[in-house]
Structures are given as structure tokens and as C-alpha cells.
Design an enzyme around this catalytic site. Structure first.
Site, PDB file in Angstrom:
ATOM      1  N   HIS B  79       0.927  -1.092   0.052  1.00  0.00           N
ATOM      2  CA  HIS B  79       0.088   0.055  -0.114  1.00  0.00           C
ATOM      3  C   HIS B  79       0.887   1.179  -0.034  1.00  0.00           C
ATOM      4  O   HIS B  79       0.706   2.181  -0.739  1.00  0.00           O
ATOM      5  CB  HIS B  79      -0.996   0.031   1.447  1.00  0.00           C
ATOM      6  CG  HIS B  79      -1.616   1.387   1.571  1.00  0.00           C
ATOM      7  ND1 HIS B  79      -2.607   1.742   0.630  1.00  0.00           N
ATOM      8  CD2 HIS B  79      -1.229   2.308   2.608  1.00  0.00           C
ATOM      9  CE1 HIS B  79      -2.870   2.944   1.325  1.00  0.00           C
ATOM     10  NE2 HIS B  79      -1.999   3.274   2.293  1.00  0.00           N
ATOM     11  N   ASP B 108       6.600  20.951 -26.679  1.00  0.00           N
ATOM     12  CA  ASP B 108       6.655  19.793 -26.230  1.00  0.00           C
ATOM     13  C   ASP B 108       7.571  19.729 -25.069  1.00  0.00           C
ATOM     14  O   ASP B 108       8.287  20.514 -24.741  1.00  0.00           O
ATOM     15  CB  ASP B 108       6.701  18.573 -27.220  1.00  0.00           C
ATOM     16  CG  ASP B 108       6.168  17.292 -26.926  1.00  0.00           C
ATOM     17  OD1 ASP B 108       6.469  16.710 -25.676  1.00  0.00           O
ATOM     18  OD2 ASP B 108       5.092  16.785 -27.651  1.00  0.00           O
ATOM     19  N   TRP B 144       7.157   0.189   3.934  1.00  0.00           N
ATOM     20  CA  TRP B 144       7.779   0.582   2.866  1.00  0.00           C
ATOM     21  C   TRP B 144       9.046   1.235   2.999  1.00  0.00           C
ATOM     22  O   TRP B 144       9.780   1.375   1.975  1.00  0.00           O
ATOM     23  CB  TRP B 144       6.881   1.758   2.100  1.00  0.00           C
ATOM     24  CG  TRP B 144       7.068   3.340   2.878  1.00  0.00           C
ATOM     25  CD1 TRP B 144       6.737   3.486   4.078  1.00  0.00           C
ATOM     26  CD2 TRP B 144       7.721   4.547   2.415  1.00  0.00           C
ATOM     27  NE1 TRP B 144       7.307   4.828   4.289  1.00  0.00           N
ATOM     28  CE2 TRP B 144       7.792   5.595   3.323  1.00  0.00           C
ATOM     29  CE3 TRP B 144       8.465   4.570   1.101  1.00  0.00           C
ATOM     30  CZ2 TRP B 144       8.392   6.663   2.982  1.00  0.00           C
ATOM     31  CZ3 TRP B 144       8.915   5.791   0.824  1.00  0.00           C
ATOM     32  CH2 TRP B 144       8.895   6.900   1.940  1.00  0.00           C
ATOM     33  N   SER B 171      13.069   5.526 -13.908  1.00  0.00           N
ATOM     34  CA  SER B 171      11.824   6.413 -14.562  1.00  0.00           C
ATOM     35  C   SER B 171      11.821   7.797 -14.090  1.00  0.00           C
ATOM     36  O   SER B 171      11.578   8.590 -14.777  1.00  0.00           O
ATOM     37  CB  SER B 171      10.457   5.434 -14.219  1.00  0.00           C
ATOM     38  OG  SER B 171       9.252   6.262 -14.344  1.00  0.00           O
ATOM     39  N   SER B 172      11.616   7.884 -12.689  1.00  0.00           N
ATOM     40  CA  SER B 172      11.590   9.182 -11.948  1.00  0.00           C
ATOM     41  C   SER B 172      12.890  10.314 -12.395  1.00  0.00           C
ATOM     42  O   SER B 172      12.753  11.294 -12.402  1.00  0.00           O
ATOM     43  CB  SER B 172      11.181   9.121 -10.548  1.00  0.00           C
ATOM     44  OG  SER B 172      12.083   8.579  -9.911  1.00  0.00           O
ATOM     45  N   HIS B 255      13.258  11.721   3.479  1.00  0.00           N
ATOM     46  CA  HIS B 255      12.717  12.735   3.893  1.00  0.00           C
ATOM     47  C   HIS B 255      12.479  13.846   2.684  1.00  0.00           C
ATOM     48  O   HIS B 255      11.371  14.058   2.291  1.00  0.00           O
ATOM     49  CB  HIS B 255      13.525  13.521   5.044  1.00  0.00           C
ATOM     50  CG  HIS B 255      12.546  14.605   5.599  1.00  0.00           C
ATOM     51  ND1 HIS B 255      11.449  14.275   6.487  1.00  0.00           N
ATOM     52  CD2 HIS B 255      12.249  15.731   5.152  1.00  0.00           C
ATOM     53  CE1 HIS B 255      10.631  15.265   6.648  1.00  0.00           C
ATOM     54  NE2 HIS B 255      11.237  16.121   5.908  1.00  0.00           N
ATOM     55  N   GLU B 257      12.084  12.848  -0.358  1.00  0.00           N
ATOM     56  CA  GLU B 257      11.094  12.179  -1.053  1.00  0.00           C
ATOM     57  C   GLU B 257       9.739  12.768  -0.411  1.00  0.00           C
ATOM     58  O   GLU B 257       8.646  12.779  -1.409  1.00  0.00           O
ATOM     59  CB  GLU B 257      10.982  10.614  -0.837  1.00  0.00           C
ATOM     60  CG  GLU B 257       9.879   9.907  -1.219  1.00  0.00           C
ATOM     61  CD  GLU B 257       9.509   9.842  -2.912  1.00  0.00           C
ATOM     62  OE1 GLU B 257      10.659  10.099  -3.455  1.00  0.00           O
ATOM     63  OE2 GLU B 257       8.592   9.529  -3.295  1.00  0.00           O
ATOM     64  N   TYR B 259       8.982  15.546   0.626  1.00  0.00           N
ATOM     65  CA  TYR B 259       8.734  16.807  -0.058  1.00  0.00           C
ATOM     66  C   TYR B 259       8.684  16.826  -1.862  1.00  0.00           C
ATOM     67  O   TYR B 259       7.635  17.650  -2.269  1.00  0.00           O
ATOM     68  CB  TYR B 259       9.952  17.832   0.218  1.00  0.00           C
ATOM     69  CG  TYR B 259      10.160  18.298   1.647  1.00  0.00           C
ATOM     70  CD1 TYR B 259       8.666  18.401   2.325  1.00  0.00           C
ATOM     71  CD2 TYR B 259      11.127  18.287   2.266  1.00  0.00           C
ATOM     72  CE1 TYR B 259       8.775  18.497   3.872  1.00  0.00           C
ATOM     73  CE2 TYR B 259      11.036  18.567   3.809  1.00  0.00           C
ATOM     74  CZ  TYR B 259       9.837  18.612   4.435  1.00  0.00           C
ATOM     75  OH  TYR B 259       9.917  18.898   5.687  1.00  0.00           O
ATOM     76  N   SER B 270      -1.173  26.947  -5.234  1.00  0.00           N
ATOM     77  CA  SER B 270      -0.753  28.439  -5.354  1.00  0.00           C
ATOM     78  C   SER B 270      -1.649  28.882  -6.634  1.00  0.00           C
ATOM     79  O   SER B 270      -2.030  30.161  -6.689  1.00  0.00           O
ATOM     80  CB  SER B 270       0.626  28.543  -5.765  1.00  0.00           C
ATOM     81  OG  SER B 270       1.446  28.264  -4.673  1.00  0.00           O
ATOM     82  N   HIS B 304      15.193  12.983  12.209  1.00  0.00           N
ATOM     83  CA  HIS B 304      13.957  13.036  12.923  1.00  0.00           C
ATOM     84  C   HIS B 304      13.013  11.945  12.808  1.00  0.00           C
ATOM     85  O   HIS B 304      12.142  11.439  13.621  1.00  0.00           O
ATOM     86  CB  HIS B 304      13.218  14.335  12.708  1.00  0.00           C
ATOM     87  CG  HIS B 304      12.534  14.268  11.546  1.00  0.00           C
ATOM     88  ND1 HIS B 304      12.566  15.478  10.743  1.00  0.00           N
ATOM     89  CD2 HIS B 304      11.956  13.588  10.721  1.00  0.00           C
ATOM     90  CE1 HIS B 304      11.799  15.490   9.748  1.00  0.00           C
ATOM     91  NE2 HIS B 304      11.608  14.104   9.533  1.00  0.00           N
ATOM     92  N   HIS B 305      13.494  10.974  11.758  1.00  0.00           N
ATOM     93  CA  HIS B 305      12.616   9.598  11.726  1.00  0.00           C
ATOM     94  C   HIS B 305      13.162   8.588  12.516  1.00  0.00           C
ATOM     95  O   HIS B 305      12.839   7.559  12.506  1.00  0.00           O
ATOM     96  CB  HIS B 305      12.822   9.262  10.366  1.00  0.00           C
ATOM     97  CG  HIS B 305      12.040  10.044   9.240  1.00  0.00           C
ATOM     98  ND1 HIS B 305      10.512   9.886   8.887  1.00  0.00           N
ATOM     99  CD2 HIS B 305      12.438  11.187   8.675  1.00  0.00           C
ATOM    100  CE1 HIS B 305      10.407  11.069   8.010  1.00  0.00           C
ATOM    101  NE2 HIS B 305      11.467  11.656   7.880  1.00  0.00           N
ATOM    102  N   THR B 330       7.613  26.815   5.149  1.00  0.00           N
ATOM    103  CA  THR B 330       6.206  26.443   5.068  1.00  0.00           C
ATOM    104  C   THR B 330       4.973  27.360   5.718  1.00  0.00           C
ATOM    105  O   THR B 330       3.903  27.302   4.978  1.00  0.00           O
ATOM    106  CB  THR B 330       5.932  24.972   5.715  1.00  0.00           C
ATOM    107  OG1 THR B 330       7.248  24.217   5.646  1.00  0.00           O
ATOM    108  CG2 THR B 330       4.693  24.268   5.335  1.00  0.00           C
ATOM    109  N   LYS B 333       4.299  29.824   3.062  1.00  0.00           N
ATOM    110  CA  LYS B 333       3.638  29.605   1.976  1.00  0.00           C
ATOM    111  C   LYS B 333       2.145  29.701   2.574  1.00  0.00           C
ATOM    112  O   LYS B 333       1.250  30.239   1.658  1.00  0.00           O
ATOM    113  CB  LYS B 333       4.057  28.314   1.755  1.00  0.00           C
ATOM    114  CG  LYS B 333       5.076  27.993   0.876  1.00  0.00           C
ATOM    115  CD  LYS B 333       5.232  26.645   0.382  1.00  0.00           C
ATOM    116  CE  LYS B 333       6.117  26.527  -0.920  1.00  0.00           C
ATOM    117  NZ  LYS B 333       5.308  27.464  -2.151  1.00  0.00           N
ATOM    118  N   ARG B 452       1.401   1.140  14.922  1.00  0.00           N
ATOM    119  CA  ARG B 452       1.198   0.917  13.561  1.00  0.00           C
ATOM    120  C   ARG B 452       1.768  -0.642  13.170  1.00  0.00           C
ATOM    121  O   ARG B 452       2.330  -1.119  14.004  1.00  0.00           O
ATOM    122  CB  ARG B 452       1.583   2.075  12.633  1.00  0.00           C
ATOM    123  CG  ARG B 452       3.343   1.984  12.661  1.00  0.00           C
ATOM    124  CD  ARG B 452       3.577   3.250  12.064  1.00  0.00           C
ATOM    125  NE  ARG B 452       3.984   3.348  10.579  1.00  0.00           N
ATOM    126  CZ  ARG B 452       4.692   4.079   9.930  1.00  0.00           C
ATOM    127  NH1 ARG B 452       5.565   4.915  10.744  1.00  0.00           N
ATOM    128  NH2 ARG B 452       4.813   4.155   8.678  1.00  0.00           N
TER     129      ARG B 452
END
Lengths: 282, 527
Positions: B79, B108, B144, B171-172, B255, B257, B259, B270, B304-305, B330, B333, B452
């Protein structure tokens, strides 16, 4: 072509991307089967490689024809420059992960394993480098910085110079000079790879230094191995460039494929210098 | 192959090239590829969503009902991987493909064939992930984050996940190189960097993040692979390595990722807020700098993780303060969005509703992030449902809501039709209500100590879990309404004007609706 925009070239529809996706599917599925001991693995991987090589040959052939056919203007050229720079940046970050693992082991995990906290589990372990970890039984010799690695450093540095010399030849329109420079560069690269291979076989047969020799063997072989893989890719690309030169491709003001390969080669060179300092020397 | 393609081109010089299946298999057109990305993303959203519902069905009441613990862990893992890499990231790449060339006045993307390869690589990657459920030993059941030592011990499902990640990474990275090159090199004359729409800006920064960290993730899973099969010792203490090393390498990727999955959403919001407030975006330059600051800071907060993984106090303090620092850009924004609305002429069409829902709920997700950033608090909350609630407020109410806003905002441009506004609003309110029903209560569960990634739980958690599960099924079913709205908008509906939103700004509204197959074949002059 389907796209009439005059300021930029947009390629017509192509099957190569799809073929490339199939190649990676076969490679990945085959690798999974292989490492899990299924007999169909090696065959699937080989099929994947074959499709990949077919795709790269076909795709690059198309690109070369378009380029030599004058379809790429200055703006397309700029796109290629940006793309190659960012691609090399992604490669830098890939190597950074493995350099990071080496630094982590030397600065954090080995000292931690020798600290008071681990004394109960591994009482006689001391934090020296090179180190194969507290669970390693046996002895191994350490790869010295002098000898083959020092020669290899000289070889790669000289190959950077010969490649730049070849580039000068290209810009002056001196094709013999260009081809000679490329041949020298490729030769230096091939000697580098063979010396590296003999160093590996020496490590395995005489020094008892293997991929499985704890964190030292792990970081040594993974870092130098990925570098060697990149040198091999670089030599392959240089060889393609040589064939293109012999086929009369490139003009003094239009030869980005050559420059891209040169950038890549210098990148591989710089990675080696880092490797030489932190893997072999320090 | 080439000759047929060229022959075709001669016949339909300005046309669509090949038709039928061949068009989609071989296309180099950014709009075709964008559509494929978006449909792929929706399909993965359904697959990942069904997995989410399996999880919530299992958690509907205490005890084991539908899934044994191994299967449960596998479903949780897939998931996560599918939603992040299969649903959210491809959705934003789809928007980028469709909109960035139109927004910057380019004909293009910079590399048409590479663009198609980036898309088609998603298919093998997702095949590997999904088939891993059916191999001996099942899929990777490690979450994950793929932490060793558990991920070292898994069966071949883990190897499938590793190679899937490699292909997703290729790919990315290729997609990002394409997007960066397009933005840097193909802008119309006069379209200076500081005139670019925010969506293009946020994608430029996102693409940089992807190129910087996806290779690191590839390195991390490569280390897993060699530790699993080739006897290396990266994550083995006996060999002098350390399982915590993986956490460092993973979160150095992980981390940034998170963002990566939110910054393009910031860009969309925006533009939507400005359009429906009928005012230019407040503090455009500060928005750009804030996005860049968030990207830079994202490289220095990964610890922090790992507050409970064993870390010196100085390290904990550094990561705590660095993380809290992110609240500043943040906050810039969020305040800019609010200031954009201030004294604007607001209307509340569906894109605006999703944008407002985004601001409110994402800010809440940001606040729970601040709570988790405090080391002393995080030691209590780590691996509880509070964390699950936190990141679903940012990933679902953040990334997904912004994707919905984008779809409703640009659907008229893509299809030439207006969607059903009434149903769109119903979709928003259903999503909003069920989202909060699903995830708000998970804060309480986490605070009360529910861990979890466990299929069973103590009796005292039963009520909140039941509410959450009912909400999840409501949320899932509401998305069928979204599918219906989109499909019926493609099929017909009131004709959309070139610029259906009177407050919208940008070059994409200067081309007709639906946007022709080729746009900006002559670059516009931007004043």
C-alpha cells in the site's frame, strides 16, 4: 516529421521506449529468479541484456542519424548538455550513498562495536581500520595504496589528458589527431580494467580479501566494483565514439556526443581519485 | 519501424501520427504521455486503495479476521510503495507533462522518446511489485521503509520490491531530467524564471530533489540486495556494519521524498487559490524562495525519523531544531495563500474547495509534524497511529487533494468540456468528511498508544478503529464518483471556453479548449 515547430526538434513516434521497458522487465525478473536459485534466471537475464543492447543500438542509431541529418539545432544541443549534466549529478549521488556507507562504518559503526556497550558481546574487539567486524574469523591482507592502485591512478589521469588532447584534435578538424587520442584513451582504460581485474583475482586468491570479508571487503569491492563498472561503460562509449569518428561523424562545432562521453570519463576519473584517497590510502 | 513511422508522418503532416494502440505505445507527445501517466496513477490509486481498505477491514474490530499477520504486513508495505511511487508521483508527473510545456510556451517536452520511456518503465516496476504478492513467501512485509534486519530475512518478494524500486528510480530520474531541461531550455522568449507559473517552479525544485535522492535510494536497496545474496556486511554488526546505516541512507532519500510528493501540490494550490480569488499570487518571489528553502532543508532533517534508533543527544537536538526550521518556509507559504485570498473576489468551484481543504488539512498535518519533531514527544509517539495520522494528513489531504484540485482546474483544458460542478462539490464534501472520519481519530489512537503495522489491537482501541474503518470505506467509495465525473466530462458536457476560469492566469489559457494535439509551435512572446 510530425512536429513542425521550427525552433525545436520533437521526434516522431518510436517503439524504442517500449522495447527498453521490456528489457528492464526481463533483466529485473531474471535477476530475481537468478538470486533465488531458479534455473530460468540466467536465461531471462541474458534475454534482457540482449533486448537492452538491441534497444540501445537502435535508439542511439536513430539519434545519430537525426544528429548527422542536421535535425538538432543549437537549442537541442543545449538540452543535451543540461540532461547530461543532471545525469552525471545523479551518478554522483549514487556513489555518494556508498561513500557514505564507508564513512559511516569507519566513523560510527566500528567504534560503536568496540565501545563499552558492546563489550559483553564482543569483549576483545578493537576499533582499527581495516576491519572485518567482530564476527569475522580468519585473517586477510590489506590492499596497499602503492603498486597497482597507484599505477591505475596514473593511467586514469593520463587518459583524461589524452581525451582532452583528442578533443583539441576534433576542434581543430584534425581527424588523425582525434582518432589517435581516442585510441590512446581507450587503451589506457582497457589497461586500467585489466589491472583492476588482476588486483581482484590477487585479492581473492592470495590475500583472502573477498566481498564477504566484513565491512572492509564489502566497501572495498562495492566501491571499486561500481567504479570499475563505470569505467567499462565509459570505455564502451569511447569505443562507439571511435567508430563514429572513423565513420566521419562530428564537426568541429557540432559534436556533443563526444563531449558527453568526455564529461562522463572525467567524472569516472574524479570518482577514482576519491576512491584512491579514502579506500586505498587513508 | 522507422520508415513506417516516417511514411505515416508524411501523410498526416500536422496530424496525430499513428492511431489506436500504436499511438499510445509509441507516442512522443507530452499530452498523450501526460494522459497515460494520469490514468496509470488512477489505476494504482485504486489498487493501493483496495489495499488500504483491506487494512481497514482487518482493523474494523480486534482479533484477526481477514488477513494473517504476514499478509497484513505485505499489504501495508505494498500500500505504501504503490501509493507513493505508483499513485502520487506519477500523478504529478502527469500534470507536469500536460501543463509545463503549455505553461512555459514550449511545443513539447525536451526529450519526447525519453519521456515515453519514463512512462513505460512504470509498467514493469508495478508488475514486479504486484506479482510479488503471489510468489513463494509473499511480498515484502517490512513496511515501505524496507528496514533491515527484517528485509534481509524476507523471501523473494523482497527482491522483487528491490528491483521494482530500481526501475521506478530510473523512471523518475529520467522524467526529472526531462522536466528540468524543458523548464531551463524551452521557455518562450520573455518567460523569465521569475515569471514562471508556480507549478513550473515547484516542479523544477522537485525534479532537482528527485535527481539528488532517488540514486541514494537505489544505492540503499542495492546494499540490501548484496547483503541478502552476496554476503556483504553493510547492515550486519558481526561484519562491522550496522542496520541503522540503512535507516540513515533510506531517510536521506526518504525525507526529501516526502517533499517530492508535496511540492508540486504547493504549486497547484498557489495557482488555484490565485485563480479563484481573482488576484495575483501574494508574495510570488517569497513563494519561490520558500520552496527552495524547504528543498534545501529537507537534506538536513532525516534524523528525525530515527529518534528512537539510538542517537546522541546532540544529534537529536540538531535534527529537532532543523526540522522545526522547516515550519518557517512552510508558514510563509500558508500565509501567502491566505493573503492571496484576503480581499479577493472569491468563488468556490470544486478546485477552490479542494485547495481550501488542502490549506486547512495540510496545515494540520504540518502541526502534527511539529509535534513529532520534538524529540521528547516523538519517543512516545514513534511507530504509533499518531504518525500514521500525521503523514496521511500531508499525503492524502496534501498531495491527493492538490491532485484533485489540479484535475478539476485543468479538466476543461484537457477535454474541452466543463465537468459537473454539482457532483464535483459533492465529491469534495464526501472526501473531506470521510477523510477526517478516517484519519482524525487516528491521532487519538496514537496518543493512546496503538502501534502501527500490527493487524490486531487491544480492546480499548476498538471504537476509534471502527469509526476510522467506516470512514475509509466511505472515502474509497466516494472516489468512484470522481471517476464518474472525469469520465462523463471526457465524454461530453457544456463546452469549455479557452479560459473557463475568469481569474486564471498563464499561457495554458491562451490555447483553445480542448488543447490541440500540438500547442505553441510558434513560441509566444511573453511581456
Amino acid at each position: 516529421m510530425t512536429q513542425p515547430a521550427s525552433y525545436y526538434y520533437v521526434p516522431s513516434p518510436s517503439y524504442w521506449p517500449l522495447v527498453g521497458a521490456l528489457a528492464l522487465l526481463l533483466l529485473a525478473a531474471g535477476a530475481v529468479l537468478w538470486v533465488n536459485g531458479y534455473s530460468s534466471g540466467p536465461l531471462t537475464v541474458s534475454a534482457g541484456f540482449a533486448v537492452l543492447i538491441f534497444m540501445m543500438a537502435g535508439w542511439f542509431r536513430t539519434v545519430i542519424r537525426e544528429s548527422e541529418g542536421g535535425l538538432y539545432n543549437k537549442r537541442v544541443d543545449t538540452s543535451f548538455r543540461w540532461a547530461m549534466s543532471w545525469f552525471i549529478f545523479s551518478e554522483v549521488m549514487f556513489f555518494a550513498a556508498f561513500f557514505g556507507a564507508l564513512f559511516y562504518a569507519r566513523v560510527l559503526s566500528i567504534p560503536d562495536l568496540a565501545s563499552v556497550d558492546s563489550q559483553l558481546l564482543w569483549p576483545n574487539f578493537s576499533a582499527v581500520w581495516p576491519n572485518a567486524g567482530p564476527g569475522y574469523k580468519g585473517t586477510f591482507s590489506v590492499m596497499e595504496a602503492m603498486g597497482i592502485p597507484a599505477i591505475n591512478t596514473l593511467l586514469l589521469l593520463s587518459s583524461g589528458a589524452t581525451l582532452t588532447w583528442a578533443h583539441w584534435g576534433l576542434m581543430k578538424g584534425n581527424r588523425t589527431h582525434l582518432a589517435l587520442g581516442l585510441v590512446l584513451t581507450i587503451a589506457l582504460g582497457v589497461i586500467f580494467i585489466s589491472l583492476q581485474a588482476s588486483e581482484y583475482s590477487h585479492a581473492y586468491s592470495e590475500m583472502n580479501l573477498k566481498l564477504t570479508t566484513g565491512i572492509y571487503g564489502t566497501t572495498f569491492f562495492m566501491l571499486t566494483g561500481f567504479h570499475g563498472l563505470h569505467v567499462t561503460i565509459g570505455v564502451t562509449m569511447l569505443t562507439v565514439m571511435l567508430f563514429r569518428v572513423l565513420a566521419g561523424h562530428f564537426k568541429p562545432d557540432h559534436h556533443f556526443a563526444f563531449e558527453a562521453v568526455a564529461w562522463y570519463w572525467h567524472f569516472v576519473d574524479v570518482v577514482w581519485l576519491m576512491l584512491y584517497v579514502v579506500v586505498y590510502w587513508l | 519501424m522507422e520508415t513506417t513511422a516516417m511514411g505515416h508522418a508524411e501523410v498526416h503532416d500536422h496530424g496525430h501520427g499513428p492511431t489506436g494502440l500504436k499511438r499510445w505505445l509509441t507516442t512522443t507527445n507530452h499530452k498523450d504521455i501526460g494522459s497515460m501517466y494520469l490514468w496509470f496513477s488512477f489505476a494504482m490509486f485504486i489498487v493501493g486503495g483496495i489495499m488500504a481498505l483491506l487494512i481497514r477491514a482487518e482493523l474494523f474490530e480486534p482479533g484477526l479476521q481477514f488477513l494473517d499477520p504476514e499478509r497484513y504486513n505485505q499489504i501495508v508495505t505494498l500500500h505504501g510503495l504503490i501509493m507513493v511511487f505508483g499513485a502520487i508521483m506519477p500523478a504529478f508527473v502527469g500534470f507536469a507533462n500536460w501543463m509545463i510545456p503549455m505553461q512555459i510556451g514550449a511545443s513539447d517536452m525536451a526529450f519526447g522518446r525519453l519521456n515515453n520511456w519514463s512512462f513505460w518503465l512504470l509498467i514493469p516496476a508495478s508488475l514486479l511489485l504486484v506479482t510479488s504478492l503471489f510468489v513463494p513467501g509473499g511480498a515484502a512485509g517490512v513496511g515501505w521503509t524496507l528496514y533491515p534486519p527484517l528485509s534481509i530475512q524476507m523471501g523473494m518478494g523482497m527482491d522483487l520490491a528491490i528491483f521494482s524500486v530500481h526501475i521506478l528510480g530510473i523512471s523518475s530520474i529520467l522524467g526529472s531530467i526531462n522536466i528540468i531541461t524543458t523548464i531551463l531550455n524551452l521557455r518562450a522568449p520573455g518567460m523569465t524564471m521569475m515569471k514562471m507559473p508556480m507549478f513550473a517552479w515547484t516542479w523544477l525544485i522537485t525534479a532537482f530533489l528527485i535527481i539528488a535522492v532517488m540514486p541514494v535510494f537505489a544505492g540503499a536497496v542495492t546494499m540490501l540486495l548484496t547483503d541478502r545474496h552476496f554476503g556483504t556486511s553493510f547492515f550486519s554488526a558481526a561484519g562491522g556494519g550496522d542496520p541503522v546505516l540503512f535507516q540513515h541512507v533510506f531517510w536521506f532519500f526518504g525525507h526529501p521524498e516526502v517533499y517530492i510528493v508535496i511540492l508540486p501540490g504547493f504549486g497547484i494550490i498557489s495557482q488555484v487559490i490565485s485563480a479563484f480569488s481573482r488576484k495575483p499570487l501574494f508574495g510570488y518571489a517569497s513563494m519561490v524562495y520558500a520552496t527552495a528553502s524547504i528543498a534545501v532543508l529537507s537534506f538536513f532533517v532525516w534524523g528525525h525519523h530515527m529518534f528512537t534508533s539510538g542517537m546522541p543527544v546532540t544529534g537529536q537536538l540538531f535534527y529537532m531544531y532543523a526540522t522545526m526550521l522547516i515550519a518557517i518556509p512552510t508558514g510563509v507559504k500558508v500565509f501567502n495563500w491566505i493573503a492571496t485570498m484576503w480581499r479577493g473576489t472569491l468563488t468556490f468551484e470544486t478546485p477552490m474547495l479542494f485547495a481550501l481543504g488542502f490549506i486547512f488539512l495540510f496545515t494540520m498535518g504540518g502541526f502534527s509534524g511539529l509535534v513529532l519533531a520534538m524529540t521528547a514527544v516523538d519517543v512516545q509517539m514513534h511507530n504509533t497511529y499518531y504518525v500514521v495520522a500525521h503523514f496521511h494528513y500531508t499525503m492524502v489531504a496534501g498531495a491527493l487533494f492538490s491532485a484533485f484540485a489540479a484535475v478539476y482546474y485543468w479538466l476543461p483544458k484537457w477535454t474541452g468540456h466543463m465537468y459537473n460542478e454539482k457532483l464535483g462539490k459533492v465529491h469534495f464534501w464526501l472526501t473531506m468528511a470521510f477523510f477526517n472520519m478516517t484519519f482524525f481519530v487516528q491521532h487519538f489512537l496514537g496518543l493512546a498508544g496503538m502501534p502501527r503495522r500490527i493487524p490486531d489491537y487491544a480492546l480499548q482501541f476498538a471504537d476509534f478503529n471502527r469509526i476510522s474503518s467506516i470512514g475509509a470505506f466511505g472515502l474509497g467509495i466516494s472516489q468512484l464518483l470522481f471517476l464518474y465525473i472525469v469520465v462523463s466530462c471526457i465524454k461530453g458536457g457544456p463546452k469549455a471556453a479557452a479560459k473557463p476560469w475568469d481569474g486564471a492566469e498563464g499561457l495554458e489559457w491562451d490555447v483553445p479548449s480542448p488543447a490541440p494535439y500540438h500547442t505553441w509551435e510558434i513560441q509566444p512572446q511573453v511581456k
